[in-house]
Each structure stands twice: as structure tokens, then as C-alpha cells.
Design a protein around this motif. Structure first.
Motif, PDB file in Angstrom:
ATOM      1  N   VAL A  55       0.569  -1.432   0.191  1.00 40.59           N
ATOM      2  CA  VAL A  55       0.212   0.007   0.394  1.00 40.59           C
ATOM      3  C   VAL A  55       0.957   1.378   0.381  1.00 40.59           C
ATOM      4  N   TYR A  56       1.736   1.415   0.600  1.00 44.04           N
ATOM      5  CA  TYR A  56       2.678   2.054   0.876  1.00 44.04           C
ATOM      6  C   TYR A  56       3.328   2.777  -0.321  1.00 44.04           C
ATOM      7  N   LEU A  57       3.359   1.491  -0.825  1.00 39.29           N
ATOM      8  CA  LEU A  57       4.321   1.741  -2.454  1.00 39.29           C
ATOM      9  C   LEU A  57       3.247   2.633  -3.211  1.00 39.29           C
ATOM     10  N   ALA A  58       2.710   2.235  -3.282  1.00 31.27           N
ATOM     11  CA  ALA A  58       1.205   3.009  -3.565  1.00 31.27           C
ATOM     12  C   ALA A  58       0.899   4.345  -4.028  1.00 31.27           C
ATOM     13  N   VAL A  59       1.906   4.545  -2.431  1.00 31.97           N
ATOM     14  CA  VAL A  59       1.540   6.133  -2.563  1.00 31.97           C
ATOM     15  C   VAL A  59       2.695   6.619  -2.690  1.00 31.97           C
ATOM     16  N   PHE A  60       3.567   6.212  -2.525  1.00 32.44           N
ATOM     17  CA  PHE A  60       5.416   6.730  -2.861  1.00 32.44           C
ATOM     18  C   PHE A  60       4.569   7.396  -4.605  1.00 32.44           C
ATOM     19  N   TYR A  61       3.644   6.345  -5.794  1.00 32.34           N
ATOM     20  CA  TYR A  61       3.933   6.338  -6.580  1.00 32.34           C
ATOM     21  C   TYR A  61       2.642   7.142  -6.987  1.00 32.34           C
ATOM     22  N   GLY A  62       2.424   7.698  -5.836  1.00 31.15           N
ATOM     23  CA  GLY A  62       1.758   8.859  -6.200  1.00 31.15           C
ATOM     24  C   GLY A  62       2.283  10.269  -6.399  1.00 31.15           C
ATOM     25  N   ASN A  63       3.730   9.974  -5.700  1.00 33.63           N
ATOM     26  CA  ASN A  63       4.667  11.090  -6.020  1.00 33.63           C
ATOM     27  C   ASN A  63       5.215  11.680  -7.578  1.00 33.63           C
ATOM     28  N   GLU A  64       5.307  10.561  -7.705  1.00 32.75           N
ATOM     29  CA  GLU A  64       5.255  10.516  -9.587  1.00 32.75           C
ATOM     30  C   GLU A  64       3.815  10.779 -10.421  1.00 32.75           C
ATOM     31  N   LEU A  65       2.788  10.949 -10.014  1.00 32.47           N
ATOM     32  CA  LEU A  65       1.284  10.973 -10.617  1.00 32.47           C
ATOM     33  C   LEU A  65       1.467  12.105  -9.893  1.00 32.47           C
ATOM     34  N   ASP A  66       2.233  12.727  -8.945  1.00 29.72           N
ATOM     35  CA  ASP A  66       1.662  14.359  -8.671  1.00 29.72           C
ATOM     36  C   ASP A  66      -0.042  14.450  -8.265  1.00 29.72           C
ATOM     37  N   LEU A  67       0.351  13.295  -7.008  1.00 31.92           N
ATOM     38  CA  LEU A  67      -1.420  13.099  -6.466  1.00 31.92           C
ATOM     39  C   LEU A  67      -1.252  14.886  -5.146  1.00 31.92           C
ATOM     40  N   TYR A  68       0.143  14.718  -4.655  1.00 32.56           N
ATOM     41  CA  TYR A  68      -0.304  15.592  -3.634  1.00 32.56           C
ATOM     42  C   TYR A  68      -0.083  16.894  -3.507  1.00 32.56           C
ATOM     43  N   ASN A  69       0.464  17.186  -5.045  1.00 29.14           N
ATOM     44  CA  ASN A  69       0.806  19.050  -4.974  1.00 29.14           C
ATOM     45  C   ASN A  69       1.693  19.244  -4.527  1.00 29.14           C
ATOM     46  N   GLY A  70       2.965  17.962  -4.285  1.00 28.24           N
ATOM     47  CA  GLY A  70       3.884  18.082  -3.522  1.00 28.24           C
ATOM     48  C   GLY A  70       4.722  17.021  -3.261  1.00 28.24           C
ATOM     49  N   VAL A  71       5.992  16.897  -3.123  1.00 29.38           N
ATOM     50  CA  VAL A  71       6.583  15.402  -2.541  1.00 29.38           C
ATOM     51  C   VAL A  71       5.995  15.377  -1.179  1.00 29.38           C
ATOM     52  N   PHE A  72       5.223  13.889  -1.617  1.00 29.92           N
ATOM     53  CA  PHE A  72       4.540  13.385   0.205  1.00 29.92           C
ATOM     54  C   PHE A  72       5.833  12.545   0.524  1.00 29.92           C
ATOM     55  N   ASP A  73       6.951  12.981   1.582  1.00 28.59           N
ATOM     56  CA  ASP A  73       8.260  11.681   1.494  1.00 28.59           C
ATOM     57  C   ASP A  73       7.286  10.767   3.056  1.00 28.59           C
TER      58      ASP A  73
END
Length: 442
Positions: free
Chosen positions: A339-357
Motif C-alpha cells: 500500500v505504501y509503495l502505491a502511496v510513493f507512486y502517487g508522488n510520481e503522478l503528482d497526486l499530492y501537489n508536492g512530494v509526500f515523503d
């Protein structure tokens, strides 16, 4: 679970093997960017982060072998603040902290593998998924073999670190690059200051507490765990300072910030040539995989260590008869990491309007737990000398305060805080629903 499977060397290798292996290769540009290319401040942040870790590890070593159950992280929160607080700390560690680190290190290992073999960069997430699954399955099916692998990767990963240190300093002296880096500052933008650089070093040094997850499985833990914490932490600090000094002797600041995570490839190729550099980069990939192995080893035990403290025999403490490993805890931790790997993938898709580390926030937030342990030592360990009871824990407590302050400045902090509140609320509901009560002897 099987008792006393691991010796002192394995405990040391877990500390060195988990801390050195991923962050050391991809956090240099983050540290430099935070201090706007000021190499002196970057080195100061690295040294400061190391001292915070050493003070903390040395403080925890005073109590690490006293009440051996499962994990110092949970055991001494319980001892100082009660079973319920320890329960929620354990939930954070097993549901958020460990699985999130496994996912990001899976990605880092895949990223360097892609670069090493000139594979299609679009395959990095698929390879991350494969690495993540393999690391969990390997540790579950053969925990002893996984422990031996951890020792081997510790030795292997020190090879490129030592070579970059030695030859990087020589190169830096002859080329003048090191002097140039120390005497000038890049005009790079994006800063954030010393505090954020220190938070990145917290990720660099994170992992020393992970070794305590196998505390009850260490041979003679009262003697070996304190030794492992101090020896392992010292090795890590020396390795980091030497390695980064070597890198700063090879690449100038602007090159670091331009190449980012690939900087280590550029530096090694400049030092040793293309053919030799490819050989050394194999060791870099292996070292990252070693870090992944150690984190998976600890993550699998997460929920088992939390729910084994209850009288009720929950499914979380089901143990395999063949290898002594917790079955349900293994499956849950692997699923959480996916699940967290999918969350990190969201950074590449710019889902969070910033880098959610998520991983760096998890590491920073854990310093609140460290602070609780240091306060416990100061308040209750009256048998210790004044230096051990006050000087080192207070130093570690001050360092933890700096890290926590930096964590609040990180992008996505409030989103992360809300997420953790939901996780702990679910844990509360589960505990109430099953009417779980703690064991009296715990």
C-alpha cells in the motif's frame, strides 16, 4: 518464536546493514539542497545527525538488555508509560514505520538496479514490487538464511564506501574539487535550511533501533545488545563522514544537485573508469538489497510483538510450526508495504501537489518515541552514574527535539499526522471489539 537464533555479529550487521545501504546513496543531494549547496553546513548536518544517533544509541544501550521481551522500542515505553501507550507506539511502528521504510527501500534498490543494467526506467515500479515481495518471502521462509545474508551484505556494502572515501579524498586533493566545494556555495534554490538537512540525516542514520526488534532472539542479549548498539553506531558515523568527504572530493555541488540520486554512479565512474565502476556499483545495489532485507526482517515481527502482549490468543500471534515465524503478522506487514509503495507512486503522478515523503516523516515522528525513552532513563534509572543517567540522555533528548521541529516543517506533515490518528483510532476499535486485555506479567 524461536529463541536465541542470532549472535553479536548479526546484531551489529543489522545496525550497519540497515543504516548504510540506501540513504547514504540518495540523500546527499537532499541535504545539499536544503542548505542551498553549502558543503560545510551539509557536513555539519551529517556529523550532528551522527552524534544524535550515537548519544541515543549509547543511552538506550544502558537499558537494552535489562528486560528482554521483544523490542526495546516498545518494552521501555511500556515500562515508563504503561501498557496502553506502548500498544499505540507498537501500532505506529508496525503499521506505519517499518512497512513504509520497506517500500521506499524497495524503490531505491530497484532504481539503482535499473541504472546499473541500463534497463527501461519505466520498469522501476514493477521491479520495486518484485523486490518487496521477495524480501518478505525470503525472511519468512528462511529467517536463519536471511540473518546470514544480512552479515554478508554488511561486509559487501563497506567496500564501495571505503573505496570512495580513500580514493575520493586523494582525487579531491589533486583536482582541487574538495577545496572548491568547501570554499564556495552553489546558487541552487529550494533550500529549507539546516533543520531540513538535519531531518534528511535522520533518515540517513535511521535503523539503529531496528536491531532491537530481535532483542529476545539475540544470544546473551544483556551483554551483546549494548555492544551492538554502540559498535554499530560508531561504524556508521565513521563510514558516513568518510564516504561523503570522498564524494565531495569528486563532484562539485552543482553536479550533485543536477544528477541527484545518480550522483554516486557519476562519482564512481570518474574515480575508477567505466568498467571498474560497473563492478563497484554491483556492491551498491547489493548493499541496498541488504538494507531491504534487514527492514523486512524487522517488519515481519511487528504486529506479532504488539499482540503477543495480550491474554487473548489473537490471529496476529499465530506462529508457523516449520520456521517459528509469525504468519498473520508477515502477511499484514507485506500488504501494508505494498500500500505504501502505491502511496510513493502517487508522488510520481503528482497526486499530492508536492512530494509526500512518508518514509522521512515516519522517521522524524519516531523521534517522539525516542524522546520518551530518554526521559524514562533520566527519571527512573537511578542505578546509573550521573553521566549515563543525565548527560547522554539529555544530549539525545535535545537532538530529538531538533529532529521533531524539522519534521513539522516537512511538506505533508499535517496529512501524515491525520493519517496516524486514523491508524491509532482503528487500533483502539480493534482492541475494544475483541476485548483484549494485557498479560499481567507484561
Amino acid at each position: 518464536m524461536n529463541k536465541e537464533k542470532y549472535g553479536l555479529l548479526t546484531a551489529i550487521s543489522m545496525i550497519v546493514g540497515i543504516v548504510i545501504g540506501s540513504g547514504i546513496f540518495f540523500k546527499a543531494d537532499d541535504i545539499l539542497s536544503a542548505v542551498e549547496g553549502n558543503v560545510i553546513l551539509a557536513i555539519l548536518a551529517i556529523v550532528t545527525g551522527g552524534l544524535i544517533m550515537l548519544f541515543g544509541a549509547y543511552s538506550v544501550s544502558f537499558i537494552a538488555g535489562k528486560n528482554v521481551k521483544s523490542s526495546v522500542l516498545i518494552d521501555y515505553v511500556e515500562l515508563g508509560y504503561g501498557k496502553r501507550v506502548a500498544y499505540y507506539v507498537g501500532l505506529f511502528a508496525s503499521v506505519v514505520y517499518f512497512p513504509s521504510l520497506v517500500s521506499i527501500v524497495s524503490y531505491v534498490s530497484a532504481n539503482y538496479t535499473i541504472a546499473l543494467f541500463h534497463m527501461d526506467s519505466n520498469d522501476v515500479w514493477l521491479l520495486s514490487f518484485i523486490y518487496l515481495l521477495l524480501s518478505y518471502v525470503f525472511n519468512y521462509v528462511s529467517p536463519l538464511l536471511a540473518g546470514y545474508f544480512q552479515v554478508s551484505t554488511m561486509m559487501i556494502k563497506l567496500i564501495p564506501v571505503a573505496l570512495v572515501f580513500i580514493f575520493g579524498l586523494i582525487y579531491g586533493q589533486t583536482s582541487g574539487t574538495l577545496y572548491e566545494n568547501l570554499s564556495s556555495s552553489s546558487m541552487a534554490s529550494g533550500g529549507g535550511g539546516f533543520a531540513l538537512a538535519l531531518l534528511s540525516t535522520a533518515f540517513l542514520y535511521d535503523g539503529w533501533i531496528v536491531s532491537t526488534s530481535i532483542n529476545s532472539e539475540i544470544k546473551n542479549p544483556k551483554k551483546n545488545m549494548p555492544k551492538a548498539l554502540v559498535i554499530g553506531s560508531t561504524i556508521v558515523i565513521l563510514a558516513y563522514v568518510g564516504y561523503y568527504a570522498g564524494l565531495f572530493g569528486v563532484l562539485n555541488v552543482d553536479e550533485f544537485l543536477f544528477h541527484q540520486d545518480q550522483s554516486v554512479f557519476i562519482a564512481v565512474e570518474r574515480l575508477f573508469g567505466q568498467i571498474s565502476s560497473r563492478f563497484l556499483m554491483v556492491f551498491v545495489v547489493i548493499s541496498c538489497i541488504g538494507t531491504l532485507n534487514g527492514l523486512s526482517l524487522a517488519s515481519i515481527r511487528g504486529l506479532y510483538q504488539v499482540y503477543a502482549r495480550f491474554n487473548e490468543k489473537t490471529k496476529m500471534i499465530n506462529v508457523s510450526q516449520s520456521n517459528g515465524m509469525p504468519k498473520t503478522s508477515f502477511m499484514f506487514s507485506m500488504a501494508a508495504s505494498l500500500v505504501y509503495l502505491a502511496v510513493f507512486y502517487g508522488n510520481e503522478l503528482d497526486l499530492y501537489n508536492g512530494v509526500f515523503d512518508l518514509a522521512e516523516l515516519s522517521v522524524g515522528f519516531l523521534y517522539l518515541v525516542y524522546a520518551m525513552i530518554y526521559i524514562y532513563i533520566i527519571r527512573h534509572e537511578k542505578s546509573l552514574s550521573k553521566i549515563k543517567r543525565f548527560i547522554f540522555p539529555i544530549g539525545a533528548l535535545i537532538g530529538s527535539g531538533f529532529i521533531l521541529f524539522a519534521t513539522t516543517m516537512k511538506y505533508g506533515f499535517w496529512m501524515f499526522l491525520s493519517f496516524n490518528f486514523v491508524i491509532l483510532l482503528i487500533g483502539y476499535v480493534v482492541k475494544k471489539h475483541y476485548r483484549l486485555t494485557f498479560k499481567e506479567e507484561m
